[in-house]
Design a protein around this motif. Structure first.
Motif, mmCIF file in Angstrom:
data_model
loop_
_atom_site.group_PDB
_atom_site.id
_atom_site.type_symbol
_atom_site.label_atom_id
_atom_site.label_comp_id
_atom_site.label_asym_id
_atom_site.label_seq_id
_atom_site.Cartn_x
_atom_site.Cartn_y
_atom_site.Cartn_z
ATOM 1 N N LEU A 64 24.943 34.576 46.824
ATOM 2 C CA LEU A 64 26.294 34.757 47.333
ATOM 3 C C LEU A 64 27.228 34.773 46.132
ATOM 4 C CD1 LEU A 64 27.955 34.930 50.021
ATOM 5 C CD2 LEU A 64 28.385 32.486 49.723
ATOM 6 N N VAL A 65 28.007 35.845 45.997
ATOM 7 C CA VAL A 65 28.836 36.059 44.816
ATOM 8 C C VAL A 65 30.307 36.084 45.207
ATOM 9 C CG1 VAL A 65 29.323 37.595 42.872
ATOM 10 C CG2 VAL A 65 26.978 37.368 43.714
ATOM 11 N N ALA A 66 31.125 35.358 44.464
ATOM 12 C CA ALA A 66 32.580 35.480 44.587
ATOM 13 C C ALA A 66 33.006 36.744 43.841
ATOM 14 C CB ALA A 66 33.270 34.257 44.010
ATOM 15 N N VAL A 67 33.566 37.695 44.558
ATOM 16 C CA VAL A 67 33.878 39.001 43.981
ATOM 17 C C VAL A 67 35.285 38.969 43.391
ATOM 18 C CG1 VAL A 67 34.064 41.477 44.405
ATOM 19 C CG2 VAL A 67 32.418 40.113 45.711
ATOM 20 N N VAL A 88 38.249 54.456 40.200
ATOM 21 C CA VAL A 88 39.362 53.626 40.637
ATOM 22 C C VAL A 88 38.816 52.261 41.034
ATOM 23 C CG1 VAL A 88 40.796 55.557 41.328
ATOM 24 C CG2 VAL A 88 39.287 54.520 43.012
ATOM 25 N N GLY A 89 39.489 51.215 40.583
ATOM 26 C CA GLY A 89 39.046 49.856 40.827
ATOM 27 C C GLY A 89 39.824 49.201 41.956
ATOM 28 N N VAL A 90 39.277 48.090 42.442
ATOM 29 C CA VAL A 90 39.910 47.309 43.505
ATOM 30 C C VAL A 90 39.813 45.833 43.132
ATOM 31 C CG1 VAL A 90 39.824 46.630 45.933
ATOM 32 C CG2 VAL A 90 39.359 49.009 45.290
ATOM 33 N N LEU A 91 40.941 45.149 43.102
ATOM 34 C CA LEU A 91 40.952 43.702 42.866
ATOM 35 C C LEU A 91 40.612 42.990 44.172
ATOM 36 C CD1 LEU A 91 44.106 43.119 40.639
ATOM 37 C CD2 LEU A 91 41.728 43.429 39.913
ATOM 38 N N ALA A 92 39.659 42.067 44.122
ATOM 39 C CA ALA A 92 39.298 41.277 45.289
ATOM 40 C C ALA A 92 39.927 39.892 45.155
ATOM 41 C CB ALA A 92 37.782 41.214 45.430
ATOM 42 N N LEU A 93 39.221 38.948 44.523
ATOM 43 C CA LEU A 93 39.805 37.625 44.297
ATOM 44 C C LEU A 93 40.710 37.575 43.073
ATOM 45 C CD1 LEU A 93 36.827 35.212 45.091
ATOM 46 C CD2 LEU A 93 38.954 35.449 46.372
ATOM 47 N N ALA A 94 40.473 38.433 42.120
ATOM 48 C CA ALA A 94 41.289 38.411 40.894
ATOM 49 C C ALA A 94 42.759 38.619 41.245
ATOM 50 C CB ALA A 94 40.822 39.488 39.924
ATOM 51 N N PRO A 95 43.641 37.719 40.826
ATOM 52 C CA PRO A 95 45.051 37.828 41.211
ATOM 53 C C PRO A 95 45.805 38.894 40.432
ATOM 54 C CG PRO A 95 44.715 35.911 39.812
ATOM 55 C CD PRO A 95 43.351 36.477 40.083
ATOM 56 N N GLN A 96 45.249 39.342 39.313
ATOM 57 C CA GLN A 96 45.918 40.357 38.513
ATOM 58 C C GLN A 96 44.886 41.028 37.611
ATOM 59 O OE1 GLN A 96 48.333 37.216 36.647
ATOM 60 N NE2 GLN A 96 47.718 38.050 34.653
ATOM 61 N N GLU A 97 45.283 42.119 37.008
ATOM 62 C CA GLU A 97 44.403 42.830 36.087
ATOM 63 C C GLU A 97 44.332 42.103 34.747
ATOM 64 O OE1 GLU A 97 45.192 47.076 35.796
ATOM 65 O OE2 GLU A 97 46.308 46.986 37.686
ATOM 66 N N GLY A 98 43.273 42.393 33.994
ATOM 67 C CA GLY A 98 43.161 41.892 32.631
ATOM 68 C C GLY A 98 42.487 40.552 32.460
ATOM 69 N N LEU A 99 42.027 39.944 33.566
ATOM 70 C CA LEU A 99 41.396 38.631 33.471
ATOM 71 C C LEU A 99 39.886 38.769 33.233
ATOM 72 C CD1 LEU A 99 43.179 36.883 36.469
ATOM 73 C CD2 LEU A 99 43.811 36.789 34.044
ATOM 74 N N GLY A 100 39.281 37.712 32.738
ATOM 75 C CA GLY A 100 37.829 37.668 32.616
ATOM 76 C C GLY A 100 37.275 38.081 31.270
ATOM 77 N N VAL A 101 38.125 38.427 30.306
ATOM 78 C CA VAL A 101 37.651 38.857 28.988
ATOM 79 C C VAL A 101 37.246 37.631 28.172
ATOM 80 C CG1 VAL A 101 38.256 40.029 26.843
ATOM 81 C CG2 VAL A 101 39.141 40.888 29.034
ATOM 82 N N ARG A 102 36.028 37.663 27.584
ATOM 83 C CA ARG A 102 35.556 36.559 26.762
ATOM 84 C C ARG A 102 35.379 36.956 25.294
ATOM 85 N NH1 ARG A 102 34.240 31.902 29.081
ATOM 86 N NH2 ARG A 102 33.874 31.778 31.334
ATOM 87 N N ASP A 103 34.950 38.172 25.039
ATOM 88 C CA ASP A 103 34.704 38.615 23.661
ATOM 89 C C ASP A 103 35.870 39.494 23.212
ATOM 90 O OD1 ASP A 103 33.814 39.646 21.248
ATOM 91 O OD2 ASP A 103 31.741 39.890 21.924
ATOM 92 N N LEU A 104 36.882 38.864 22.645
ATOM 93 C CA LEU A 104 38.091 39.586 22.254
ATOM 94 C C LEU A 104 37.840 40.473 21.034
ATOM 95 C CD1 LEU A 104 40.698 36.701 22.684
ATOM 96 C CD2 LEU A 104 40.250 38.605 24.240
ATOM 97 N N GLU A 105 36.947 40.069 20.156
ATOM 98 C CA GLU A 105 36.677 40.849 18.956
ATOM 99 C C GLU A 105 36.022 42.186 19.301
ATOM 100 O OE1 GLU A 105 34.071 40.593 14.801
ATOM 101 O OE2 GLU A 105 34.270 38.828 16.107
ATOM 102 N N LEU A 106 35.000 42.145 20.143
ATOM 103 C CA LEU A 106 34.344 43.396 20.553
ATOM 104 C C LEU A 106 35.311 44.272 21.332
ATOM 105 C CD1 LEU A 106 31.756 45.091 20.686
ATOM 106 C CD2 LEU A 106 31.146 43.855 22.782
ATOM 107 N N ARG A 107 36.121 43.661 22.158
ATOM 108 C CA ARG A 107 37.088 44.427 22.941
ATOM 109 C C ARG A 107 38.072 45.146 22.025
ATOM 110 N NH1 ARG A 107 38.950 44.694 28.037
ATOM 111 N NH2 ARG A 107 41.120 45.291 28.353
ATOM 112 N N GLU A 108 38.550 44.465 21.026
ATOM 113 C CA GLU A 108 39.537 45.067 20.132
ATOM 114 C C GLU A 108 38.953 46.284 19.419
ATOM 115 O OE1 GLU A 108 43.162 45.726 18.562
ATOM 116 O OE2 GLU A 108 42.655 44.196 20.067
#
Length: 454
Positions: free
Chosen positions: A78-81, A421-441
């Motif tokens: 069971l996954v929290a989406v 096109v994406g759909v936010l479920a539980l996430a209250p806003q975009e941009g959350l959940g990033v852990r590896d900022l260096e690779l992202r940059e």
């Protein structure tokens, strides 16, 4: 549900110094009795009767309902989406074409008492997710509560020998969220644990949810030996090269040393392909290719004109592989323009299922037509691994709320979108959940190509 969301947000914030929550913390969270989910209703399956495909409006058939949490079975999670996305199978489900999905659920329900859970008068749809494991059933060993995951959409039973060489050949193979219930366009989702894969650490929830179905499908269709087996130096004709499927095929061709010939329908979409790194681009609207004279008659002169244009872009070479998914409208041209000994690999028929082509150009030139459908677990894992390494990037262009999923599906149905096109479920806003900022940059420009275009 708020307690679950608070725990996820607190755990994600641990990269900034907050204490991380462990598996025992997530396992202790109470699971609610119900959750919000995007559904179609069985008693509305005939609501579009008499309308053409284009007239059918997903905004009228897709609902956001409060539904009970399903029982968790062996080998399941069971996954929290946090986020999901819209695929074309979501569109088909919403307009009840080519037939209502409730027949799929009824047949699945007859398989076993556990499968009977899926046969409901409502269908929770969605074949992508990014989220956090909340509970696992008996027999699940490698996934624990709190794990951040994405899910591929292959659901198999593997009780038959047929599926043990290639799980896509399992007689009980189904697409989760399309041919099963409890899909990803919801706050919670029920999946088999072998659908789970690690969430790419450098992506946000909505970015991580976008590639799943289309990325894996494009990988099998183009790269895998079960599909076209693309190699360095191949010329690859990609229909809809800026779309959900084609955008990943374009990236795989470029990353694999092949030359994509990108077919698009507007200058704007051509610019997206250039931003991905493609150089050989055909704008169908500008060149006005009309492969059909009328509803019943194709025009071989247009096939030839199209082939000539391809050779102008490739230095006189025909294409080794055609990445097919439009179907009826383009298939005759696809067979014609493929080089001798080449491959036409098809995974869909968005313009019609009845394909017509001149067989002389197939058998006399030793060409192959290969059918490809989604991906097996290994192919899906490899495709996700390339995302996690920053070799292939999400093609997310726009994000909707769960309540606006009907509009998202409408936009995909009318081809008003770019990429995914994406759909936010539980996430209250975009941009959350990033852990590896260096690779992202390092890859931020590539990640944002479709966002910038939108």
């Amino acid at each position: 549900m708020n307690e679950i969301l608070d725990a996820i947000l607190a755990s994600t914030a641990s990269e900034h110094g907050s204490p991380a929550l462990g598996p025992e913390d997530f396992a202790a969270l109470p699971v609610p009795e119900s959750y919000r989910a995007v559904t179609v209703h069985k008693d509305e399956a005939e609501m579009f009767a008499g309308q053409t495909t284009k007239e059918k409006d997903p905004r009228k058939s897709l609902h956001v309902d409060e539904v009970p949490v399903p029982e968790l079975g062996p080998g399941e999670a069971l996954v929290a989406v946090m986020a999901s996305s819209v695929n074309y199978n979501s569109v088909w489900t919403s307009i009840f074409e080519p037939l209502p999905t409730f027949g799929f659920l009824e047949r699945y329900g007859r398989l076993s008492p556990l499968a009977k859970r899926h046969d409901l008068p409502y269908h929770i749809i969605g074949s992508d997710l990014a989220g956090v494991v909340l509970r696992t059933g008996p027999g699940v060993n490698i996934w624990r509560p709190g794990d951040e995951v994405v899910a591929h959409c292959l659901s198999v039973e593997l009780e038959s020998a047929d599926g043990h060489n290639d799980t896509m050949l399992d007689p009980e193979q189904r697409i989760w969220g399309f041919e099963t219930n409890f899909g990803g366009l919801a706050e919670l989702a029920l999946v088999k644990s072998n659908q789970l894969m690690p969430k790419p650490n450098h992506l946000s929830w909505e970015e991580a949810a976008a590639p799943g179905l289309v990325n894996s499908t494009a990988y099998r269709q183009l790269v895998s030996r079960n599909g076209a087996g693309m190699k360095q130096g191949d010329n690859v004709l990609i229909w809809g090269a800026s779309g959900g499927l084609g955008s990943y095929a374009t990236q795989f061709a470029l990353a694999g040393g092949a030359t994509p010939i990108c077919v698009v329908s507007s200058p704007r979409k051509a610019e997206i392909c250039r931003a991905m790194g493609a150089e050989a681009i055909i704008d169908r609207s500008a060149d006005d290719y009309r492969f059909w004279k009328d509803e019943h008659t194709q025009d071989p002169k247009e096939w030839k004109r199209f082939g000539k244009r391809i050779r102008e872009l490739t230095g006189g070479e025909d294409v080794d592989i055609v990445f097919e998914h439009p179907g009826r409208e383009t298939f005759g041209a696809s067979v014609y323009v493929t080089r001798k000994g080449g491959t036409i690999v098809t995974c869909a028929s968005t313009s019609g299922y009845t394909h017509e082509y001149d067989n002389r150009y197939l058998w006399m030139s030793l060409k192959r037509i290969v059918g490809s459908h989604f991906a097996n677990y290994r192919e899906a894992w490899e495709a996700n691994r390339l995302i996690a390494k920053g070799r292939i990037h999400p093609t997310l262009s726009k994000v909707y709320s769960l309540e606006d999923t009907g509009q998202a599906a409408y936009d995909v149905h009318r081809n008003l979108h770019q990429g995914k096109v994406g759909v936010l479920a539980l996430a209250p806003q975009e941009g959350l959940g990033v852990r590896d900022l260096e690779l992202r940059e390092r890859h931020l420009d590539a990640i944002n190509i479709f966002r910038d275009a939108a």
